[in-house]
Design an enzyme around this catalytic site. Structure first.
Site, PDB file in Angstrom:
ATOM      1  N   ASP A  36      38.996  42.318  50.891  1.00 33.68           N
ATOM      2  CA  ASP A  36      40.150  41.591  50.374  1.00 33.68           C
ATOM      3  C   ASP A  36      41.445  42.286  50.745  1.00 33.68           C
ATOM      4  OD1 ASP A  36      39.056  39.318  48.849  1.00 33.68           O
ATOM      5  OD2 ASP A  36      38.002  40.906  47.762  1.00 33.68           O
ATOM      6  N   MET A  69      44.832  37.593  52.164  1.00 32.37           N
ATOM      7  CA  MET A  69      45.700  36.969  51.160  1.00 32.37           C
ATOM      8  C   MET A  69      47.105  37.468  51.441  1.00 32.37           C
ATOM      9  SD  MET A  69      43.059  37.400  48.008  1.00 32.37           S
ATOM     10  CE  MET A  69      42.084  38.582  48.940  1.00 32.37           C
TER      11      MET A  69
HETATM   12  C1  DX5 Z   1      39.925  37.805  44.429  1.00 33.01           C
HETATM   13  C2  DX5 Z   1      39.173  38.231  45.658  1.00 33.01           C
HETATM   14  C3  DX5 Z   1      37.719  38.310  45.461  1.00 33.01           C
HETATM   15  C4  DX5 Z   1      37.270  39.284  44.393  1.00 33.01           C
HETATM   16  C5  DX5 Z   1      36.150  38.598  43.678  1.00 33.01           C
HETATM   17  O1  DX5 Z   1      41.223  37.492  44.755  1.00 33.01           O
HETATM   18  O2  DX5 Z   1      39.418  37.340  46.725  1.00 33.01           O
HETATM   19  O3  DX5 Z   1      37.032  38.538  46.676  1.00 33.01           O
HETATM   20  O4  DX5 Z   1      36.809  40.515  44.885  1.00 33.01           O
HETATM   21  O5  DX5 Z   1      35.767  39.362  42.585  1.00 33.01           O
HETATM   22  P1  DX5 Z   1      34.697  38.878  41.517  1.00 33.01           P
HETATM   23  O6  DX5 Z   1      33.440  38.537  42.250  1.00 33.01           O
HETATM   24  O7  DX5 Z   1      34.553  40.044  40.600  1.00 33.01           O
HETATM   25  O8  DX5 Z   1      35.281  37.661  40.831  1.00 33.01           O
HETATM   26 ZN    ZN Z   2      38.119  37.558  48.552  1.00 35.75          ZN
END
Ligand code: DX5
Ligand code: ZN
Length: 218
Positions: A36, A69
């Site tokens: 991420d 992101m």
């Molecule tokens: C959130 C990220 C995810 C995050 C998901 O913005 O894009 O990839 O790591 O985390 P969990 O699985 O804990 O919801």
């Molecule tokens: Zn993600």
């Protein structure tokens, strides 16, 4: 029915021992790792950039699935590919409809697989022309920015509609995927499941992975 793949999200790992954590993911049965990248603008959080992806690449042979992101992802595509990203997801909200074809071509030109990511309040139906050109789609099942949030059930019709429109497209879901929601998202058609907390905080992450991959996706 299609097989299900779990992608541990390294956002939930211990970054002080990232190499060991990636080796742990591999021992636990993972074939792909979700990374991420947050820029503090597109989402209200900051994580990491190409140098850390390059360090990860040097430490593992697992596939690196990179989720940008970022407000200006195209400025960094070459750097993330050079760092060793196998698949690069950009958010359609950051690109906009006028630039989407060029963005897809730019990622494609690097040799990386091309993915398009959709926030929970973005309807992928508006993007079918773009989706026809890419390797994978990702429906955010939380608002991006942080791990450990609760799955947003209102995203489920979007997963189903996307699967109906694109029977052969890999559909990834990201956010709030856990033992309680795996059956829902796979029934809706998601065959790639990002799991941060559900994997790393489980008492037995390998068992969680096997449980999730024991499902079949529609
Ligand atoms: C959130 C990220 C995810 C995050 C998901 O913005 O894009 O990839 O790591 O985390 P969990 O699985 O804990 O919801
Ligand atoms: Zn993600």
């Amino acid at each position: 029915m299609r097989p299900v793949t779990v992608l541990p999200s390294l956002l939930s790992c211990d970054f002080a021992k990232i190499g060991e954590e990636m080796a742990f993911c591999k021992r636990s049965g993972a074939r792909s790792l979700h990374i991420d990248v947050m820029d503090g603008h597109f989402v209200p959080n900051l994580t990491l950039g190409p140098p850390l992806v390059a360090a990860m690449r040097a430490a593992t042979d697992l596939e690196l699935d990179v989720h940008l992101m970022m407000t200006n992802p195209l400025d960094y595509i070459d750097a993330f590919r050079a760092a060793g990203s196998d698949r690069i997801y950009v958010h359609v909200e950051a690109i906009g409809p006028r630039s989407i074809d060029a963005a897809i071509a730019a990622i494609r030109a690097t040799g990386a697989e091309v993915g398009l990511a959709f926030n929970p309040d973005t309807d992928p139906a508006m993007w079918h022309g773009a989706l026809a050109q890419v390797d994978a789609a990702m429906i955010m099942t939380v608002y991006p920015g942080f791990g450990g949030q609760s799955f947003i059930e209102a995203t489920r019709p979007r997963i189903r509609a996307l699967r109906a429109a694109f029977p052969d497209l890999p559909i990834q879901v990201d956010g709030g995927v856990n033992r309680d929601t795996v059956a829902m998202v796979t029934a809706d058609g998601a065959d790639r499941l990002v799991a941060g907390n559900a994997f790393f905080k489980d008492a037995d992450p390998a068992a969680f992975l096997a449980f999730a991959e024991g499902h079949k996706a529609n």
